[in-house]
Structure formats: structure tokens, C-alpha cells
Design a protein around this motif. Structure first.
Motif, PDB file in Angstrom:
ATOM      1  N   LEU A 113     -26.105  -3.620 -26.423  1.00 52.12           N
ATOM      2  CA  LEU A 113     -25.039  -3.990 -25.487  1.00 52.12           C
ATOM      3  C   LEU A 113     -24.258  -2.780 -24.972  1.00 52.12           C
ATOM      4  O   LEU A 113     -23.144  -2.912 -24.479  1.00 52.12           O
ATOM      5  N   GLY A 114     -24.853  -1.593 -25.087  1.00 51.13           N
ATOM      6  CA  GLY A 114     -24.294  -0.418 -24.448  1.00 51.13           C
ATOM      7  C   GLY A 114     -23.371   0.438 -25.289  1.00 51.13           C
ATOM      8  O   GLY A 114     -22.767   1.377 -24.773  1.00 51.13           O
ATOM      9  N   TYR A 115     -23.259   0.139 -26.567  1.00 51.22           N
ATOM     10  CA  TYR A 115     -22.412   0.957 -27.437  1.00 51.22           C
ATOM     11  C   TYR A 115     -23.182   2.191 -27.892  1.00 51.22           C
ATOM     12  O   TYR A 115     -24.398   2.140 -28.098  1.00 51.22           O
ATOM     13  N   LYS A 116     -22.474   3.289 -28.034  1.00 50.22           N
ATOM     14  CA  LYS A 116     -23.062   4.556 -28.458  1.00 50.22           C
ATOM     15  C   LYS A 116     -22.568   4.874 -29.869  1.00 50.22           C
ATOM     16  O   LYS A 116     -21.361   4.883 -30.119  1.00 50.22           O
ATOM     17  N   GLU A 117     -23.503   5.119 -30.756  1.00 50.52           N
ATOM     18  CA  GLU A 117     -23.127   5.464 -32.125  1.00 50.52           C
ATOM     19  C   GLU A 117     -22.606   6.900 -32.151  1.00 50.52           C
ATOM     20  O   GLU A 117     -23.264   7.822 -31.668  1.00 50.52           O
ATOM     21  N   VAL A 118     -21.404   7.072 -32.697  1.00 52.33           N
ATOM     22  CA  VAL A 118     -20.786   8.396 -32.707  1.00 52.33           C
ATOM     23  C   VAL A 118     -20.622   8.976 -34.113  1.00 52.33           C
ATOM     24  O   VAL A 118     -20.378  10.169 -34.258  1.00 52.33           O
ATOM     25  N   PHE A 119     -20.766   8.128 -35.111  1.00 52.61           N
ATOM     26  CA  PHE A 119     -20.577   8.608 -36.476  1.00 52.61           C
ATOM     27  C   PHE A 119     -21.157   7.598 -37.449  1.00 52.61           C
ATOM     28  O   PHE A 119     -21.097   6.393 -37.200  1.00 52.61           O
ATOM     29  N   THR A 120     -21.710   8.075 -38.557  1.00 51.23           N
ATOM     30  CA  THR A 120     -22.218   7.198 -39.606  1.00 51.23           C
ATOM     31  C   THR A 120     -21.762   7.710 -40.965  1.00 51.23           C
ATOM     32  O   THR A 120     -21.918   8.901 -41.260  1.00 51.23           O
ATOM     33  N   LEU A 121     -21.196   6.833 -41.740  1.00 49.68           N
ATOM     34  CA  LEU A 121     -20.895   7.144 -43.143  1.00 49.68           C
ATOM     35  C   LEU A 121     -22.120   6.747 -43.958  1.00 49.68           C
ATOM     36  O   LEU A 121     -22.491   5.567 -43.991  1.00 49.68           O
TER      37      LEU A 121
END
Length: 141
Positions: A113-121
Motif C-alpha cells: 500500500l505504498g509504505y516504505k520501510e525505514v527501520f527494523t528492530l
């Protein structure tokens, strides 16, 4: 000075820390009004089968929870909830959206749906992952 550690903090002690932090933050933030935003979905018997909980603050929509009952998943309810909350956020002046999800939840859904992953724990809390996303709601001209 005396440091006190506890695993059962008193509510008034927590309130002192939170209220003073909020007071400090508000003195440095241009937009001070945070507005709640929620959309719920009921079935024909008025039972809740889905919902999205968010708030808008300045340029940002922050989504804290999106839930769809397992019995009605994959019927575009989650997509509709997300699109509707984004549309209202745009009306409120938001340009961006922020949310997080666990690896066992809806990472691919948000990417689609167009979200961009910017960080992952990684390894959160032990073996899962917690993914943080942003989305630009209003495209720059």
C-alpha cells in the motif's frame, strides 16, 4: 541525589516524568495540537470486526493500531480502513504517515500500500522483528 529503581512505579511518579517531558517538548514543537482519529467497522449485528486508531499532529498521521477480525480478513477491509484514515489525515493537513508492525503481522500489506520501510528492530522482543514505515501522503510538485 538518590536513584530509586522499581518494577512497580507509582502512577504519580510516572505522571511527573511524562508531564514534565510533555511540557518541555511542547515548548519546542511548532504544532501543539494532537488530534485523535479512529475508524471502526461493524458487522450486521453491530459487532466490531475491524478498526484503525491514529492521531494527526502537524504534517504527520501516526497510526498506532489496525485490526481486522480473522474471520473477515482478505476482504479489503484493512486496505479501506488505511485509505480512509489517510484521506482524513490529508484533509487535516498531513503530508506523511508513520506506523510500525511486527514481522508476524502485516509488513507486506503496508509495503503493497505504498509504505516504505525505514527501520527494523531485529530480535524484538526476542525472535521477531519490528518494522517501521513511512509514507508520503501528498506528493511534492
Amino acid at each position: 541525589m538518590k536513584y530509586i529503581m522499581t518494577d512497580n512505579p507509582k502512577e504519580q511518579d510516572v505522571d511527573i516524568v511524562l508531564n514534565n517531558l510533555i511540557k518541555y517538548n511542547i515548548s519546542h514543537i511548532e504544532e501543539k495540537e494532537v488530534k485523535p482519529l479512529a475508524i471502526f467497522v461493524n458487522d450486521e449485528n453491530e459487532n466490531k470486526i475491524g478498526g484503525i486508531i491514529a492521531e494527526t499532529h502537524g504534517n504527520w498521521l501516526e497510526i498506532s493500531s489496525l485490526w481486522v477480525d480473522e474471520k473477515v480478513r482478505y476482504k479489503k477491509i484493512g486496505s479501506k480502513l488505511l485509505k480512509n484514515v489517510e484521506a482524513e489525515a490529508i484533509i487535516r493537513g498531513c503530508k506523511y504517515s508513520f506506523l510500525d508492525t511486527f514481522s508476524f503481522q502485516a509488513r507486506d500489506f503496508y509495503l503493497k500500500l505504498g509504505y516504505k520501510e525505514v527501520f527494523t528492530l531485529e530480535n524484538y522482543p526476542i525472535t521477531s522483528k519490528r518494522h517501521y514505515f513511512i509514507k508520503q501522503l501528498i506528493k511534492s510538485r
